[in-house]
Design a protein around this motif. Structure first.
Motif, PDB file in Angstrom:
ATOM      1  N   ASP A  92      68.430 -14.940 128.790  1.00  0.00           N
ATOM      2  CA  ASP A  92      69.768 -14.701 129.352  1.00  0.00           C
ATOM      3  C   ASP A  92      70.781 -15.543 128.595  1.00  0.00           C
ATOM      4  O   ASP A  92      70.443 -16.617 128.069  1.00  0.00           O
ATOM      5  CB  ASP A  92      69.787 -15.065 130.833  1.00  0.00           C
ATOM      6  N   VAL A  93      72.022 -15.032 128.546  1.00  0.00           N
ATOM      7  CA  VAL A  93      73.139 -15.733 127.909  1.00  0.00           C
ATOM      8  C   VAL A  93      74.370 -15.580 128.799  1.00  0.00           C
ATOM      9  O   VAL A  93      74.682 -14.463 129.239  1.00  0.00           O
ATOM     10  CB  VAL A  93      73.443 -15.168 126.515  1.00  0.00           C
ATOM     11  N   THR A  94      75.040 -16.700 129.091  1.00  0.00           N
ATOM     12  CA  THR A  94      76.337 -16.665 129.793  1.00  0.00           C
ATOM     13  C   THR A  94      77.349 -17.383 128.916  1.00  0.00           C
ATOM     14  O   THR A  94      77.016 -17.794 127.787  1.00  0.00           O
ATOM     15  CB  THR A  94      76.225 -17.337 131.161  1.00  0.00           C
TER      16      THR A  94
ATOM     17  N   THR B 275      76.704  -7.638 128.322  1.00  0.00           N
ATOM     18  CA  THR B 275      76.384  -6.481 129.177  1.00  0.00           C
ATOM     19  C   THR B 275      75.013  -5.962 128.752  1.00  0.00           C
ATOM     20  O   THR B 275      74.683  -5.925 127.568  1.00  0.00           O
ATOM     21  CB  THR B 275      77.417  -5.378 129.009  1.00  0.00           C
ATOM     22  N   VAL B 276      74.219  -5.562 129.785  1.00  0.00           N
ATOM     23  CA  VAL B 276      72.859  -5.070 129.530  1.00  0.00           C
ATOM     24  C   VAL B 276      72.664  -3.770 130.276  1.00  0.00           C
ATOM     25  O   VAL B 276      72.989  -3.679 131.479  1.00  0.00           O
ATOM     26  CB  VAL B 276      71.801  -6.098 129.997  1.00  0.00           C
TER      27      VAL B 276
ATOM     28  N   GLY C 203      69.965  -5.619 134.635  1.00  0.00           N
ATOM     29  CA  GLY C 203      71.127  -4.948 134.066  1.00  0.00           C
ATOM     30  C   GLY C 203      72.398  -5.708 134.391  1.00  0.00           C
ATOM     31  O   GLY C 203      72.497  -6.394 135.411  1.00  0.00           O
ATOM     32  N   ARG C 204      73.379  -5.649 133.507  1.00  0.00           N
ATOM     33  CA  ARG C 204      74.681  -6.271 133.701  1.00  0.00           C
ATOM     34  C   ARG C 204      75.765  -5.283 133.323  1.00  0.00           C
ATOM     35  O   ARG C 204      75.706  -4.734 132.213  1.00  0.00           O
ATOM     36  CB  ARG C 204      74.804  -7.522 132.833  1.00  0.00           C
ATOM     37  N   PRO C 205      76.660  -5.091 134.237  1.00  0.00           N
ATOM     38  CA  PRO C 205      76.755  -5.629 135.622  1.00  0.00           C
ATOM     39  C   PRO C 205      75.631  -5.075 136.509  1.00  0.00           C
ATOM     40  O   PRO C 205      74.872  -4.231 136.079  1.00  0.00           O
ATOM     41  CB  PRO C 205      78.126  -5.171 136.079  1.00  0.00           C
ATOM     42  N   GLN C 206      75.610  -5.552 137.761  1.00  0.00           N
ATOM     43  CA  GLN C 206      74.563  -5.168 138.703  1.00  0.00           C
ATOM     44  C   GLN C 206      74.588  -3.661 138.919  1.00  0.00           C
ATOM     45  O   GLN C 206      75.595  -3.085 139.297  1.00  0.00           O
ATOM     46  CB  GLN C 206      74.788  -5.882 140.049  1.00  0.00           C
ATOM     47  N   PRO C 207      73.419  -2.987 138.647  1.00  0.00           N
ATOM     48  CA  PRO C 207      73.416  -1.523 138.811  1.00  0.00           C
ATOM     49  C   PRO C 207      73.213  -1.116 140.273  1.00  0.00           C
ATOM     50  O   PRO C 207      72.694  -1.903 141.077  1.00  0.00           O
ATOM     51  CB  PRO C 207      72.218  -1.087 137.955  1.00  0.00           C
TER      52      PRO C 207
ATOM     53  N   SER D 174      75.128   1.899 136.300  1.00  0.00           N
ATOM     54  CA  SER D 174      76.166   0.873 136.141  1.00  0.00           C
ATOM     55  C   SER D 174      77.189   1.408 135.172  1.00  0.00           C
ATOM     56  O   SER D 174      77.044   2.519 134.639  1.00  0.00           O
ATOM     57  CB  SER D 174      75.543  -0.441 135.640  1.00  0.00           C
ATOM     58  N   SER D 175      78.194   0.550 134.883  1.00  0.00           N
ATOM     59  CA  SER D 175      79.247   0.971 133.949  1.00  0.00           C
ATOM     60  C   SER D 175      78.715   1.064 132.534  1.00  0.00           C
ATOM     61  O   SER D 175      79.321   1.703 131.675  1.00  0.00           O
ATOM     62  CB  SER D 175      80.427  -0.016 134.011  1.00  0.00           C
TER      63      SER D 175
END
Length: 1241
Positions: free
Chosen positions: A496-498, A582-583, A610-614, A661-662
């Motif tokens: 993970d990366v923030t 984003t994932v 997933g990012r954002p939360q699906p 998600s988006s």
């Protein structure tokens, strides 16, 4: 120069000689030769061996194919002289032979001469002991035995006394009759056979003797001590005619004259005795005698004196040949070393091992004559040299025995550990001291890891030597600890990366270096900086690094640490830019299929990220999943779960999860299986119906319960009942054949499927009636009785015209008497063939038959009853059908009655003809024909016909046709007469007076000839004693009560238009009388003989002369046919003796041979000169003055004598001419006189 090699391919040359003949006996010999020096360019395939007798010119093959260069020839004739030859053969042909020198087949030795006349020894009432001496000449071969024969004085035949061959010069002949007198003779036998017998003995009477026994044999001292002397002896040859009852031993001091009896007065039975209570070192004499019922026999004194002293012997060890070699014994077996020992006094025995101490398990046994060392369950350490030591007052003796125990080897020596690494250890060692009696083939190296303590690898190593007998003892090391710094961690993954953090994870190192990983060190390096900085330490396989600058790029690496140090660092594959990312939604499915037993709860857990939360949504079988009290969906940030309570088969299906998600959308499909009993089968079909079975099939259930269908359960019921019966509960397929049904009943079936979780509901079939789809067959066809005898009948029939749709399986036969109405079955079971042989009939009764056919549907209707047929033997066909006359429109036939008429009188015959080549058989007579001849008329000229005759009896039974005449051409035909007569009438027929003369002859001719008989040229009239009987095909002359004047030559004459034929019985002539020897030379013999007394009724045309050697049986022809009664046989062997015979020859053949002539040697005959002067020659010869005269004098003499003529005062050589030949002499004298007459003046 260029050398050129030339190889000529040809037959081989002769074998290299000489051809040696060895080992010649009367019946065999051995040939030896060498390979030919010239093989013709090809290898010798084999040799051909031939032989011939020197008295013959032809060679005989002994062995046509032999590859060896020696051969044993057998079956030779004793005394014959042979020459042998050997020929080599290759693929190009047979070479030239190599011949041997002449060899005579005879033994190199002869039978032995006669032994001496047997001498009688002990005589009893039923036995006599005989002895004899060896023959002076053994014939060149060793004497193998003797044959003893006896002859009773009252008899004439010699009989053998011994059943087996005698090898001694003495024999006791038993089984004699008391009071009888016998004479005996003996013959010697060697390899050549039994020789001439000896001169017979005087007659000896078999009776009990009344004499004391003879002297004992072979007395000797076998042992002695200070107070005893042991003696032994053999039985006497002559027992005095009574059995030996004992032996007496007497002893005396050498200085005294008085003998003392040491044994009891009755003697001892044994042939050995120990004299006791003697004085030490004193000298004694001993004598021994035998005792029988008549008293004490002759004494035999031991030579010399015996000193009563202890016998001393130095120790001796006698090792068997096996103990002198290496003694091999397998491990776990028992070692026994048995050694014979001697020595006086008894020696002390000691066993030891040269290279160590004796095994505690060793058992030692010692006696006066042997010692034995026994070691049970030996092993490799019992190998070595064993020493046996004997010691007494006379000395000592030692011997050693090498023992090798065949076992696996001992442990290797000097095992050392060298060069310890994380993944390897080097070991070294030396060979074992004991190889187990076999060569070390290889070594086995083994390791064992100690139970891990503090995650440190500790190993033990051991080495074992191996030979052909197995694996030996191990040599082990001390504990070896193996560890080093670990390898780098495995793959590093960015989790993970923030904007301020980075989360990393990694895998364990492939190897921890032999020691536990204590922690991991994470280092980072900002972009543009060369320095690595520790940013985190973790014992887990994941770490989060915080405090990072947003937008900055960093590199990361991880290092593993154990107590030996740090591993090499493992870098992250790509630098990481610190920012929010984003994932796309992704799944981390654990399973694609879930199964649960019906009634249990089911939990489906689907991790995702997933990012954002699906957003999460579920579907079942394409429809939105409805949540109920049993079915619930629980979602979190990282997973979605479905919880199903009390699962049923309605929950089976495809479940689809969707993440939205988006960034994007992702779907996954999960199958759910509920494990339960299956649904029922479907679509039952009836495939085949029969009287006792029905075949069913069906479709498998649409729902199998989540697992494989194990089997189907099939049940049946009669529709008249409600009870179901299980047909089979283990049907694996979707079809079954239900058997053992009752024909005509209606059945219903039901079928259920079964899996591991239970049985489904059943499905019922429609009612079905068990019946055949076809009918019983129709009646058989063409029923008839093929043949009948008084013992049985053969009934035949054809197959039914209609088999009812199913093949006929067999037939049933019934029969009845024609006068009865009751049919009875005569076949026990089904008859597979289309015929039946019935036995046990009553002769003369009329029988009828009927037949039923049967197929699988049942028995059909019967045939109509057959025609009545009587049980009696059929009439046989007529015999000897012959054509007696042929014209242009007719053929005359003649035949004989059948030998058997079927028990009923023959009432007539049917004559049939067939026009060749393809005409049908047509009847010739349309009225009843009772004669055995018939003229077939109305035939076409020059057409060929065939004829046969059928007999008919009063029961209207027809025989089978007779043999055909064969093709007969219809035309005027004339055959001259022929006569066929037995051979015995062509020889001299001798009849006693008063007996009957009967001469038979078969005759033929067209037209039938006229028969006439004659004797000595005069025609014979039928009288009281003479009878002439003639038929169309035979004639017989019978003369009864014969007398001397009936002797003579009888002749048979036949006459027709074709000619006349006469048959004069003629015979072989009688042989001439014994031939006489007229003359002989070295190679010729001249014979003469008289004509035979009887010429056999035909003139003697010549004579055949035969001769043979007097020692051979083979006859040779001197002349095949000579008309003279004198002949000279030529080509004889000089000096050989011959005999001669002569045979008379007429047109019938050659007579028996004459009596043999006197034996004559082929040599010049010597005869004293003899004049053969007749009475006329003794008269005075008167000759006119002036004329000549001739004197002829026959003479004989061998060799031809020298002839001279003389006359006193006259020289016959001047005025005479002497002519001589081998048998006469002529003298011619010529005279010339001049006469002068006076003339008157």
């Amino acid at each position: 120069m260029i050398p050129v090699n030339v190889k000529v391919l040809d037959r081989p040359g002769p074998p290299d000689g000489p051809l040696e003949v060895k080992g010649v006996t009367a019946e065999k010999c051995y040939l030896h030769w060498s390979h030919p020096s010239h093989d013709g360019g090809a290898s010798i395939s084999h040799y051909i061996i031939e032989k011939r007798e020197t008295s013959r010119l032809s060679w005989t093959v002994v062995e046509p194919k032999i590859q060896a260069i020696s051969y044993k020839i057998t079956k030779l004739l004793p005394g014959n002289e042979y020459i042998f030859r050997v020929t080599a053969v290759n693929k190009y042909g047979v070479g030239e032979p190599l011949e041997s020198e002449p060899v005579v087949a005879r033994n190199p030795f002869t039978t032995p001469s006669a032994p001496s006349t047997p001498e009688a020894g002990a005589i009893t009432r039923d036995s006599i002991v005989l002895t004899w001496e060896r023959p002076e000449n053994d014939g060149g071969a060793s004497i193998e035995g003797y044959v003893l024969e006896k002859r009773d004085k009252d008899g004439i035949r010699w009989t053998k006394c011994n059943k087996k061959r005698l090898t001694d010069l003495r024999f006791r002949c038993t089984g004699l009759n008391e009071g009888h007198s016998y004479e005996f003779r003996v013959s010697a036998e060697n390899a050549a056979g039994v020789g001439k017998p000896s001169a017979p003995t005087q007659y000896i009477k078999a009776c009990d003797a009344t004499y004391p026994p003879g002297p004992i044999n072979n007395p000797k001292v076998i042992d002695h001590s200070s107070t005893t002397v042991s003696l032994s002896w053999s039985r006497p040859i002559y027992d005095g005619g009574a059995s030996i009852t004992g032996y007496m031993v007497e002893v005396k001091d050498a200085t005294d004259d008085e003998w003392l009896i040491s044994t009891p007065y009755t003697g001892v039975q044994a042939t050995n005795y120990t004299v006791k209570k003697l004085k030490e070192n004193a000298e004694y004499n001993f004598r021994i005698s035998a005792i029988n019922c008549e008293g004490v026999g002759e004494y035999v004194e031991l030579p010399g004196t015996v000193i009563a002293a202890e016998k001393t012997e130095a120790p001796e060890i006698e090792l068997d040949a096996d103990l002198r070699k290496m003694v091999n014994v397998r491990a776990t077996a028992t070692l026994r070393l048995f050694v014979t020992i001697k020595g006086k006094p008894e020696p002390e025995v000691r066993w030891s091992k040269a290279d160590g101490t004796l095994n505690e398990r060793a058992q030692i046994e010692v006696t006066t004559s042997y010692t034995m060392l026994v070691i049970e369950n030996v092993d490799r350490f019992d190998t070595g040299k064993y020493v046996l030591t004997l010691e007494n007052l006379s000395g000592s003796k030692s011997a050693f025995i090498n023992v090798r125990v065949l076992d696996s080897p001992s442990a290797p020596t000097n095992l050392e550990v060298k060069d310890v690494k994380r993944s390897s250890v080097s070991l070294s060692w030396e060979p074992p001291l004991i190889d187990g009696g076999a060569k070390i083939s290889h070594y086995i190296v083994e390791k064992r890891e100690q139970k891990r303590m503090a995650f440190t690898s500790v190993y033990f190593f051991r080495v074992l030597a191996v030979n052909e007998l197995g694996v030996g003892l191990p040599a082990s090391t001390e504990a070896v600890k193996v560890s080093e710094a670990p390898l780098p961690p495995g793959k590093i993954v960015l989790v993970d990366v923030t904007r301020h953090t980075v989360t990393l994870s990694w895998e364990k190192p492939d190897h921890d270096g032999g020691s536990k990983i204590t922690n991991y060190v994470v280092e980072m390096q900002p972009k543009g900086d060369d320095k690595w900085t520790v940013c985190s330490e973790s014992k887990a396989l994941e770490a989060t690094i915080d405090g990072l600058t947003t937008g900055e790029e960093y590199s990361f690496r991880v290092t593993a640490v154990n107590d030996k140090g740090c591993s090499d660092p493992k870098p992250l594959a790509c630098p990481v830019v610190v920012k929010d990312i984003t994932v796309e939604p992704t799944f981390n499915l654990l399973f694609n299929t879930y199964s649960v037993k019906a009634g249990d709860d089911l939990k489906i857990d689907v991790p995702f990220k997933g990012r954002p939360q699906p957003e999460v949504s579920w579907k079942k079988d394409g429809h939105t999943l409805k949540q109920t009290t049993r079915v619930n969906v629980v979602n979190s940030k990282t997973s979605s779960k479905i919880l199903i309570k009390d699962a049923t088969k309605d929950d089976v299906g495809k479940y689809e999860i969707t993440l939205t998600s988006s960034v994007g959308t992702n779907k996954a499909e999960i199958s759910v299986i509920i494990l339960d009993k299956p649904g029922p089968p479907s679509n039952i079909k009836v495939d085949e119906v029969s009287a006792d079975f029905i075949c069913l099939s069906w479709d498998p259930p649409s729902y199998d319960g989540g697992c494989q269908i194990n089997n189907y359960v099939v049940e049946k019921r009669d529709t008249t009942t409600t009870t179901w019966q299980i047909v089979s509960a283990t049907v694996a397929r979707t079809s079954i054949k239900v058997t053992r049904l009752t024909q005509g009943k209606e059945y219903q079936f039901r079928i259920a499927a079964e899996n591991r979780y239970g049985k489904s509901h059943s499905i019922d079939s429609a009612p079905v009636i068990a019946q055949y789809p076809f009918e019983p067959p129709g009646p058989p066809t063409n029923l008839h009785v093929a043949s009948a005898t008084k013992y049985g009948m053969l009934v035949e029939w054809g197959r039914p015209a209609n088999d009812g749709g199913s093949p006929v399986t067999g037939y049933h036969v019934e029969c009845k008497d024609q006068s009865s109405i009751l049919w009875s079955k005569v076949s026990r079971g089904l008859i597979a063939e289309n015929q039946f042989k019935m036995t046990g009939v009553e002769e003369g009764l009329l029988y009828q038959f009927r037949v039923y056919a049967e197929n699988i549907a049942g028995i059909g209707p019967c045939t109509k009853p057959s025609e009545p047929v009587a049980a009696r033997d059929p009439c046989q066909s007529p015999r000897n059908l012959r054509v007696t006359n042929i014209t242009r429109t007719s053929v005359s036939l003649f035949w004989e009655k059948p030998e058997y008429d079927g028990g009923i009188k023959i009432t007539g015959y049917i004559v049939e003809r067939s026009e060749l080549p393809n005409g049908r058989w047509l009847k010739c007579n349309f009225t009843n024909l009772q004669d055995t001849f018939y003229d077939v008329t109305g035939l076409t000229e020059d057409v060929q016909y065939d004829f046969h005759v059928i007999a008919k009896n009063s029961a209207e039974q027809l025989s089978s046709p007779s043999e055909n005449t064969g093709p007969v051409t219809v035309k005027d035909d004339v055959d001259p007469p022929t006569i066929t007569m037995e051979d015995k009438f062509r020889q001299l027929v001798v009849i006693k007076a008063g007996e009957i003369i009967k001469i038979d002859a078969d005759i033929s001719g067209r037209p039938l000839p006229v028969v006439s008989w004659s004797k000595d040229g005069k025609e014979i009239d039928t009288k009281a004693r003479c009878e002439i009987t003639s038929t169309n095909f035979a004639t017989t002359l019978i003369v009864r009560d014969t007398i001397r004047r009936d002797s003579g030559q009888y002749a048979l004459t036949l006459h027709n238009v074709g000619g006349t034929r006469s048959e004069d019985p003629q015979f072989l002539p009688s042989p001439p009388a014994k031939p006489k020897i007229v003359d002989s030379t070295k190679t010729t013999v001249t014979l003469s003989w008289n004509k035979p007394l009887f010429d056999g009724g035909a003139p003697v045309t010549g004579y055949r002369v035969e001769y043979r050697k007097s020692l051979d049986d083979e006859w040779f022809v001197g002349v095949q046919n000579t008309k003279n009664t004198e002949f000279t046989v030529v080509g004889l062997t000089p000096g050989m003796e011959y005999v001669f015979v002569v045979k008379s020859i007429n047109k019938i053949g050659a007579s028996e041979p004459s009596p043999e002539s006197d034996r004559q040697v082929a040599k010049e005959k010597e005869e004293e000169p003899v004049f053969e002067i007749s009475n006329d020659m003794r008269k005075t010869l008167i000759v006119k003055d002036g004329s000549s005269f001739t004197l002829t004098v026959p003479f004989k003499g061998k060799p031809i004598p020298n002839v001279t003529w003389t006359k006193p005062d006259v020289d016959l050589r001047v005025r005479g001419l002497q002519l001589s030949c081998f048998c006469l002499f002529q003298l011619k004298l010529f005279f010339l006189f001049l006469l002068i007459f006076p003339i008157a003046q």
